[in-house]
Design a protein around this motif. Structure first.
Motif, PDB file in Angstrom:
ATOM      1  N   ILE A   1      25.813 -12.950   8.616  1.00 61.01           N
ATOM      2  CA  ILE A   1      24.941 -13.255   7.481  1.00 61.01           C
ATOM      3  C   ILE A   1      25.822 -13.678   6.319  1.00 61.01           C
ATOM      4  CG2 ILE A   1      23.236 -12.347   5.866  1.00 61.01           C
ATOM      5  CD1 ILE A   1      22.392 -10.372   7.993  1.00 61.01           C
ATOM      6  N   LYS A   2      25.487 -14.800   5.691  1.00 57.74           N
ATOM      7  CA  LYS A   2      26.313 -15.366   4.636  1.00 57.74           C
ATOM      8  C   LYS A   2      25.570 -15.342   3.314  1.00 57.74           C
ATOM      9  CE  LYS A   2      28.865 -19.586   3.475  1.00 57.74           C
ATOM     10  NZ  LYS A   2      29.218 -20.950   3.891  1.00 57.74           N
ATOM     11  N   CYS A   3      26.298 -14.970   2.254  1.00 59.57           N
ATOM     12  CA  CYS A   3      25.743 -15.003   0.896  1.00 59.57           C
ATOM     13  C   CYS A   3      25.862 -16.421   0.366  1.00 59.57           C
ATOM     14  CB  CYS A   3      26.486 -14.019  -0.020  1.00 59.57           C
ATOM     15  SG  CYS A   3      25.907 -14.067  -1.739  1.00 59.57           S
ATOM     16  N   SER A   4      24.729 -17.023   0.048  1.00 57.37           N
ATOM     17  CA  SER A   4      24.729 -18.419  -0.405  1.00 57.37           C
ATOM     18  C   SER A   4      25.320 -18.566  -1.794  1.00 57.37           C
ATOM     19  CB  SER A   4      23.290 -18.959  -0.398  1.00 57.37           C
ATOM     20  OG  SER A   4      22.726 -18.867   0.891  1.00 57.37           O
ATOM     21  N   GLU A   5      25.395 -17.461  -2.570  1.00 53.83           N
ATOM     22  CA  GLU A   5      25.865 -17.550  -3.948  1.00 53.83           C
ATOM     23  C   GLU A   5      27.374 -17.414  -4.063  1.00 53.83           C
ATOM     24  OE1 GLU A   5      23.659 -15.238  -6.772  1.00 53.83           O
ATOM     25  OE2 GLU A   5      21.886 -15.182  -5.492  1.00 53.83           O
ATOM     26  N   CYS A   6      27.998 -16.568  -3.243  1.00 59.33           N
ATOM     27  CA  CYS A   6      29.443 -16.377  -3.339  1.00 59.33           C
ATOM     28  C   CYS A   6      30.197 -16.783  -2.074  1.00 59.33           C
ATOM     29  CB  CYS A   6      29.774 -14.928  -3.697  1.00 59.33           C
ATOM     30  SG  CYS A   6      29.293 -13.750  -2.425  1.00 59.33           S
ATOM     31  N   GLY A   7      29.462 -17.026  -0.938  1.00 58.49           N
ATOM     32  CA  GLY A   7      30.100 -17.497   0.284  1.00 58.49           C
ATOM     33  C   GLY A   7      30.636 -16.404   1.180  1.00 58.49           C
ATOM     34  N   LYS A   8      30.476 -15.145   0.834  1.00 54.96           N
ATOM     35  CA  LYS A   8      30.973 -14.068   1.679  1.00 54.96           C
ATOM     36  C   LYS A   8      30.081 -13.927   2.902  1.00 54.96           C
ATOM     37  CE  LYS A   8      33.192 -11.303  -1.936  1.00 54.96           C
ATOM     38  NZ  LYS A   8      33.254  -9.965  -2.601  1.00 54.96           N
ATOM     39  N   ILE A   9      30.715 -13.545   4.042  1.00 55.32           N
ATOM     40  CA  ILE A   9      29.959 -13.345   5.271  1.00 55.32           C
ATOM     41  C   ILE A   9      29.992 -11.869   5.644  1.00 55.32           C
ATOM     42  CG2 ILE A   9      30.357 -15.680   6.116  1.00 55.32           C
ATOM     43  CD1 ILE A   9      32.600 -14.586   7.869  1.00 55.32           C
ATOM     44  N   PHE A  10      28.919 -11.410   6.288  1.00 55.65           N
ATOM     45  CA  PHE A  10      28.779 -10.003   6.619  1.00 55.65           C
ATOM     46  C   PHE A  10      28.351  -9.869   8.068  1.00 55.65           C
ATOM     47  CE2 PHE A  10      27.783 -10.732   2.180  1.00 55.65           C
ATOM     48  CZ  PHE A  10      28.699  -9.893   1.550  1.00 55.65           C
ATOM     49  N   LYS A  11      28.811  -8.779   8.670  1.00 58.75           N
ATOM     50  CA  LYS A  11      28.597  -8.571  10.092  1.00 58.75           C
ATOM     51  C   LYS A  11      27.155  -8.227  10.413  1.00 58.75           C
ATOM     52  CE  LYS A  11      30.634  -6.103  13.995  1.00 58.75           C
ATOM     53  NZ  LYS A  11      31.655  -5.111  14.399  1.00 58.75           N
ATOM     54  N   ASN A  12      26.486  -7.512   9.536  1.00 57.87           N
ATOM     55  CA  ASN A  12      25.111  -7.096   9.806  1.00 57.87           C
ATOM     56  C   ASN A  12      24.306  -7.056   8.513  1.00 57.87           C
ATOM     57  OD1 ASN A  12      25.884  -4.632   8.539  1.00 57.87           O
ATOM     58  ND2 ASN A  12      26.704  -3.925  10.496  1.00 57.87           N
ATOM     59  N   THR A  13      23.011  -6.745   8.684  1.00 59.26           N
ATOM     60  CA  THR A  13      22.095  -6.725   7.531  1.00 59.26           C
ATOM     61  C   THR A  13      22.424  -5.602   6.561  1.00 59.26           C
ATOM     62  OG1 THR A  13      20.373  -7.601   8.971  1.00 59.26           O
ATOM     63  CG2 THR A  13      19.660  -6.698   6.864  1.00 59.26           C
ATOM     64  N   ALA A  14      22.888  -4.459   7.063  1.00 55.58           N
ATOM     65  CA  ALA A  14      23.206  -3.323   6.191  1.00 55.58           C
ATOM     66  C   ALA A  14      24.298  -3.690   5.193  1.00 55.58           C
ATOM     67  CB  ALA A  14      23.631  -2.121   7.037  1.00 55.58           C
ATOM     68  N   LEU A  15      25.333  -4.375   5.687  1.00 55.33           N
ATOM     69  CA  LEU A  15      26.407  -4.785   4.780  1.00 55.33           C
ATOM     70  C   LEU A  15      25.926  -5.824   3.775  1.00 55.33           C
ATOM     71  CD1 LEU A  15      29.375  -5.046   7.307  1.00 55.33           C
ATOM     72  CD2 LEU A  15      28.865  -3.201   5.717  1.00 55.33           C
ATOM     73  N   ALA A  16      25.058  -6.725   4.233  1.00 58.55           N
ATOM     74  CA  ALA A  16      24.516  -7.726   3.314  1.00 58.55           C
ATOM     75  C   ALA A  16      23.677  -7.068   2.224  1.00 58.55           C
ATOM     76  CB  ALA A  16      23.691  -8.743   4.094  1.00 58.55           C
ATOM     77  N   ASN A  17      22.860  -6.075   2.613  1.00 56.13           N
ATOM     78  CA  ASN A  17      22.059  -5.356   1.612  1.00 56.13           C
ATOM     79  C   ASN A  17      22.945  -4.610   0.627  1.00 56.13           C
ATOM     80  OD1 ASN A  17      19.655  -6.247   2.730  1.00 56.13           O
ATOM     81  ND2 ASN A  17      19.463  -4.469   4.096  1.00 56.13           N
ATOM     82  N   PHE A  18      24.017  -4.008   1.148  1.00 55.68           N
ATOM     83  CA  PHE A  18      24.947  -3.305   0.264  1.00 55.68           C
ATOM     84  C   PHE A  18      25.572  -4.276  -0.743  1.00 55.68           C
ATOM     85  CE2 PHE A  18      29.246  -1.719  -0.664  1.00 55.68           C
ATOM     86  CZ  PHE A  18      28.934  -0.465  -1.173  1.00 55.68           C
ATOM     87  N   HIS A  19      25.959  -5.445  -0.269  1.00 53.57           N
ATOM     88  CA  HIS A  19      26.514  -6.470  -1.162  1.00 53.57           C
ATOM     89  C   HIS A  19      25.482  -6.916  -2.197  1.00 53.57           C
ATOM     90  CE1 HIS A  19      28.672 -10.024  -2.531  1.00 53.57           C
ATOM     91  NE2 HIS A  19      27.606 -10.759  -2.230  1.00 53.57           N
ATOM     92  N   ALA A  20      24.223  -7.058  -1.789  1.00 51.78           N
ATOM     93  CA  ALA A  20      23.176  -7.485  -2.712  1.00 51.78           C
ATOM     94  C   ALA A  20      22.972  -6.451  -3.826  1.00 51.78           C
ATOM     95  CB  ALA A  20      21.871  -7.713  -1.954  1.00 51.78           C
TER      96      ALA A  20
END
Length: 340
Positions: free
Chosen positions: A91-110
Motif C-alpha cells: 500500500i502506497k501513500c500518494s502524498e509522501c510516496g512511502k509504501i507499507f506492507k499491510n493496512t495496519a501500517l498504512a493506518n498507523f502512518h495515516a
C-alpha cells in the motif's frame, strides 16, 4: 499492547513475529518484544506459521503455474478480478510516496502524518537488513530519549510555575498581614487620641476644682478672721454693690451676675465647626478654658490661642488667662470665639 505492536510493525518487522514476541514476553513493553524478535530472528514462528499453514488450502499436485495463470486470465476476461488487485503487493501513500506492507501500517502512518490518500502498489516491501534494523532501533531509542527529555523540561516548567504561584500566594498573605497591622496601628492611635482627650478633660476639671477649693478656703478664712476681730462679714461681691445700686436697673442686674458660683461657656472656633460647651466655677481662670479647648481639638495650643466676645465686644489676650471668669465679666454665661 496495540501501541507496541503498531510501533514494531512500523519498523518493518513481520506481523507474525511481532505477535509471537508480544505473547512470549507477556506484553511487558516495546524493548523486551524487540529483543525477542532480534534474538529469534533465525527461528520459525511456532504458532502463527502453523495456523497460517493449516488454514491455507493444500496444494494440488496437478495444478501448476500455467494453470494459475490461465485461471487468472479467465477471471480477468469475465471482469471478476482487476489486474491491480491480483498484482498488488503493498500500500502506497500518494502524498509522501512511502509504501507499507499491510493496512495496519498504512493506518498507523495515516494517524501519525494526517495523510489520507493511499493506493495499492506492485512494489514489494523488502525486509529490513541488520543494519536497517539497528538504525531503526537507534532511531526509536533516540525518540524515546527525546520524549523523556521533553517530559523532563515540561515537568521543570510546571514546577517553576507552581513555585511562582506559591511565592505570589506568600506575598499576598504578607500584604494582607501588613494591611491588618496598619489598621491595628490606626485603631491604636485613635484610642490613644481619645485617651489623651479624656485625660485633658479630667486634668482641666481637677484644676478647676482645685481653684474653686482654694477660693472657698480663702473666703472661709476671711470670714473666720472677721468673726475673731469683730468685723462685719463681707461677701465676695460686696464692694461692687454700692456702685451697682447707684446705677440703673439693667446695670444692677449685670453686677448681680458676678455672684454666680458657676459659669456656663459656649466656645466657637473662628475656623468653624461644632461649638464646645462647658460649665466651670466662676473663679476658674481663663487658662483652664484654653486647656479644655486644647484637649478637645488637639490643634489648639494653650500658648497662642486667644478668645473674643461679640456682645459686648471684647478680646482676651494671654495676659488675661490668669484672671478668673468672674473677673473677666463672663458670669453667669458667655459665648467665646476662639482663634488658634
Amino acid at each position: 499492547m496495540a501501541g507496541d505492536k503498531d510501533t514494531l510493525l512500523a519498523m518493518g518487522f513481520d506481523s507474525a513475529r511481532v505477535e509471537w514476541a508480544l505473547k512470549a514476553t507477556g506484553n511487558r513493553g516495546l524493548q523486551p518484544a524487540m529483543d525477542h524478535i532480534l534474538e529469534n530472528e533465525s527461528k520459525s514462528v511456532p504458532s502463527v506459521e502453523s495456523t497460517s499453514e493449516s488454514s491455507a488450502p493444500a496444494p494440488s499436485g496437478d495444478m501448476d503455474i500455467d494453470e494459475d495463470a490461465e485461471d487468472v486470465e479467465a477471471l480477468r476476461s469475465l471482469g471478476g478480478v482487476a489486474a491491480n488487485e491480483v498484482e498488488a503487493k503493498s500500500i502506497k501513500c500518494s502524498e509522501c510516496g512511502k509504501i507499507f506492507k499491510n493496512t495496519a501500517l498504512a493506518n498507523f502512518h495515516a494517524e501519525k502524518s494526517g495523510h489520507d490518500q493511499f493506493e495499492e502498489s506492485t512494489e514489494e516491501v523488502k525486509p529490513l537488513t541488520e543494519e536497517e534494523k539497528k538504525e531503526r532501533l537507534a532511531e526509536l531509542r533516540a525518540k524515546m530519549a527525546e520524549k523523556r527529555s521533553r517530559k523532563a523540561v515540561e515537568e521543570a516548567a510546571e514546577h517553576k510555575a507552581n513555585e511562582l504561584l506559591r511565592r505570589k500566594a506568600g506575598k499576598d498573605l504578607h500584604k494582607v498581614k501588613e494591611e491588618l497591622q496598619a489598621k491595628e496601628a490606626i485603631k491604636e492611635a485613635q484610642q490613644k487620641k481619645r485617651d489623651k482627650i479624656e485625660e485633658a478633660k479630667a486634668r482641666a476639671a481637677v484644676k478647676a476644682q482645685i481653684e474653686a477649693d482654694k477660693k472657698a478656703r480663702a473666703e472661709k478664712s476671711a470670714r473666720e478672721k472677721a468673726l475673731r476681730e469683730g468685723r462685719p462679714i463681707e461677701d465676695a461681691g460686696a464692694s461692687t454693690l454700692p456702685s451697682a445700686a447707684a446705677g440703673s436697673g439693667p446695670s444692677t442686674s449685670g453686677v448681680a451676675g458676678k455672684d454666680f458660683k458657676d459659669t456656663r461657656l459656649q466656645i466657637r472656633m473662628s475656623t468653624g465647626g461644632q461649638p464646645y460647651t462647658i460649665s466651670l466655677p466662676s473663679d476658674t481662670p481663663l487658662s483652664a478654658v484654653a486647656e479644655f479647648l486644647a484637649s478637645q481639638t488637639l490643634t489648639v495650643s494653650v500658648d497662642v490661642v486667644t478668645f473674643a466676645q461679640h456682645f459686648p465686644r471684647k478680646t482676651f489676650s494671654q495676659s488675661d488667662f490668669t484672671k478668673s471668669l468672674r473677673e473677666l465679666g463672663l458670669t453667669p454665661s458667655a459665648v467665646l470665639i476662639a482663634t488658634p
